[in-house]
Write a protein that holds these residues in place. Structure first.
Motif, PDB file in Angstrom:
ATOM      1  N   ILE A 171       0.840  -1.192   0.000  1.00 48.63           N
ATOM      2  CA  ILE A 171       0.000   0.000   0.000  1.00 48.63           C
ATOM      3  C   ILE A 171       0.879   1.247   0.000  1.00 48.63           C
ATOM      4  CG2 ILE A 171      -1.809   1.271   1.208  1.00 48.63           C
ATOM      5  CD1 ILE A 171      -2.664  -1.403  -0.038  1.00 48.63           C
ATOM      6  N   GLY A 172       0.585   2.152  -0.921  1.00 57.54           N
ATOM      7  CA  GLY A 172       1.351   3.385  -1.045  1.00 57.54           C
ATOM      8  C   GLY A 172       0.634   4.352  -1.948  1.00 57.54           C
ATOM      9  N   TYR A 173       1.308   4.790  -2.996  1.00 63.51           N
ATOM     10  CA  TYR A 173       0.711   5.758  -3.906  1.00 63.51           C
ATOM     11  C   TYR A 173      -0.198   5.059  -4.918  1.00 63.51           C
ATOM     12  CZ  TYR A 173       4.605   4.141  -6.838  1.00 63.51           C
ATOM     13  OH  TYR A 173       5.501   3.361  -7.531  1.00 63.51           O
ATOM     14  N   GLU A 174      -1.078   5.840  -5.546  1.00 66.89           N
ATOM     15  CA  GLU A 174      -1.943   5.298  -6.588  1.00 66.89           C
ATOM     16  C   GLU A 174      -1.102   4.849  -7.773  1.00 66.89           C
ATOM     17  OE1 GLU A 174      -5.630   6.602  -9.559  1.00 66.89           O
ATOM     18  OE2 GLU A 174      -4.916   7.972  -7.996  1.00 66.89           O
ATOM     19  N   TYR A 176      -1.137   4.175 -11.448  1.00 70.76           N
ATOM     20  CA  TYR A 176      -1.950   4.437 -12.634  1.00 70.76           C
ATOM     21  C   TYR A 176      -1.969   3.257 -13.586  1.00 70.76           C
ATOM     22  CZ  TYR A 176       2.057   5.012 -15.762  1.00 70.76           C
ATOM     23  OH  TYR A 176       3.170   4.777 -16.520  1.00 70.76           O
ATOM     24  N   VAL A 177      -0.928   2.423 -13.535  1.00 65.82           N
ATOM     25  CA  VAL A 177      -0.861   1.264 -14.425  1.00 65.82           C
ATOM     26  C   VAL A 177      -2.015   0.296 -14.151  1.00 65.82           C
ATOM     27  CG1 VAL A 177       0.515  -0.780 -14.987  1.00 65.82           C
ATOM     28  CG2 VAL A 177       1.624   1.449 -14.758  1.00 65.82           C
ATOM     29  N   LEU A 178      -2.506   0.271 -12.920  1.00 65.65           N
ATOM     30  CA  LEU A 178      -3.591  -0.642 -12.550  1.00 65.65           C
ATOM     31  C   LEU A 178      -4.974  -0.077 -12.818  1.00 65.65           C
ATOM     32  CD1 LEU A 178      -2.278  -1.989  -9.103  1.00 65.65           C
ATOM     33  CD2 LEU A 178      -2.117  -3.098 -11.340  1.00 65.65           C
ATOM     34  N   ASN A 179      -5.071   1.203 -13.158  1.00 62.77           N
ATOM     35  CA  ASN A 179      -6.386   1.844 -13.253  1.00 62.77           C
ATOM     36  C   ASN A 179      -7.277   1.217 -14.319  1.00 62.77           C
ATOM     37  OD1 ASN A 179      -6.102   3.618 -11.134  1.00 62.77           O
ATOM     38  ND2 ASN A 179      -5.247   5.260 -12.396  1.00 62.77           N
ATOM     39  N   GLN A 241      -4.717   2.539  -1.200  1.00 59.64           N
ATOM     40  CA  GLN A 241      -5.712   1.824  -0.411  1.00 59.64           C
ATOM     41  C   GLN A 241      -7.036   1.747  -1.169  1.00 59.64           C
ATOM     42  OE1 GLN A 241      -6.135   3.148   3.651  1.00 59.64           O
ATOM     43  NE2 GLN A 241      -8.085   2.105   3.936  1.00 59.64           N
ATOM     44  N   ALA A 242      -7.418   2.822  -1.863  1.00 57.45           N
ATOM     45  CA  ALA A 242      -8.668   2.821  -2.626  1.00 57.45           C
ATOM     46  C   ALA A 242      -8.623   1.784  -3.746  1.00 57.45           C
ATOM     47  CB  ALA A 242      -8.931   4.209  -3.199  1.00 57.45           C
TER      48      ALA A 242
END
Length: 281
Positions: A171-174, A176-179, A241-242
């Motif tokens: 868990i850390g920063y968003e 974007y590759v997973l969006n 986390q989101a």
């Protein structure tokens, strides 16, 4: 669907025969079919070279002859099929991604990838491979088969048939590759649901990795075939986390089920090493 895409979807669907649709009943959490019962129904699950494992870094041997992991990919975004199998979320491919290097004698073609995760980003469980007893919230497995065999179904029967690259996430920063993947999850919220997913997989798959663990093991789901060359990336990636909560909002039951049960904690506990050597590069 084009002929080319249909070909790769069919190849990818064969992956389901490897694990998620193995003959017999298996599960992760119900007492009557959880991982402790798998050897009763799937002989290989009781073998001596099972996966996942606990990687104890003080016992790992350096092997400078392995070389980096190399993954060459198609040069364009592609449409994939994403499915909730009831055991995991799986993405079947329609473009070529080839694994080489890392001490492998042959090239391996990517068939599919899937996710293993816990119930909460702070539960201390989720990944299948653990490092010094520490689990990560999420582990993605990229499953490849040896290109010297005609297809995945043939490769699964061979001692050098399969190779898997495992990537841990913390868990850390968003990320974007997973969006793109995460945006498709509401459409596959329940078991049996599928949709198409358009992403540039080159951004998700590591192209060159110079820091990883390697060992010989098995599939981590029935039939637990012991013909997998494992490559676990040593540096974890991150997600927010989101993003993690979106992954854990799925169900392992069908949409019309009387009781909706969450698709979480879909990991096999780590297995005995039984004298195998774990290498690092």
């Amino acid at each position: 669907m084009t002929v080319k895409m249909l070909r790769f979807v069919c190849i990818g669907m064969l992956y389901l025969v490897l694990g998620c649709n193995a003959t017999g009943t298996w599960c992760y959490e119900e007492e009557e079919c959880d991982p402790s019962t798998w050897p009763e129904h799937f002989e290989s699950c009781g073998g001596n070279s099972q996966s996942p494992i606990n990687i104890v870094t003080s016992q790992v041997q350096v092997n400078p002859n392995l070389g980096p992991i190399q993954i060459s990919s198609s040069s364009f975004p592609s449409s994939f099929v994403i499915t909730n199998t009831g055991h995991t979320v799986e993405v079947v491919l329609s473009s070529q991604h080839v694994l080489s290097g890392a001490g492998l004698e042959d090239d391996y073609l990517l068939a599919a990838f899937h996710l293993h995760f816990g119930s909460s980003p702070f539960a201390g469980v989720g990944s299948e491979h653990v490092i010094n007893g520490q689990a990560y919230p999420l582990e993605i497995h990229f499953v490849f088969y040896n290109t010297k065999y005609d297809n995945l179904s043939d490769a699964r029967e061979q001692p050098d048939g399969l190779a898997v690259v495992g990537v841990h996430f913390e868990i850390g920063y968003e990320n974007y590759v997973l969006n793109g993947l995460i945006s498709a999850l509401p459409e596959v919220a329940h078991k049996g649901q599928s949709t198409t997913l358009a992403i540039d997989l080159r951004e998700m798959i590591p192209r060159s990795v110079v820091s990883y663990y390697k060992y010989q093991g098995s599939l981590t789901t029935p039939p637990c075939s012991e013909n997998v060359s494992w490559h676990v990336i040593r540096t974890p990636a991150q997600l927010s986390q989101a993003q993690y909560e979106a992954i854990t909002s799925l169900y392992r039951t069908e949409s019309d089920a009387d009781e909706q049960i969450g698709l979480v904690n879909n990991f096999r506990p780590f297995q005995p090493l039984n004298g195998r050597t774990v290498y690092k590069y």
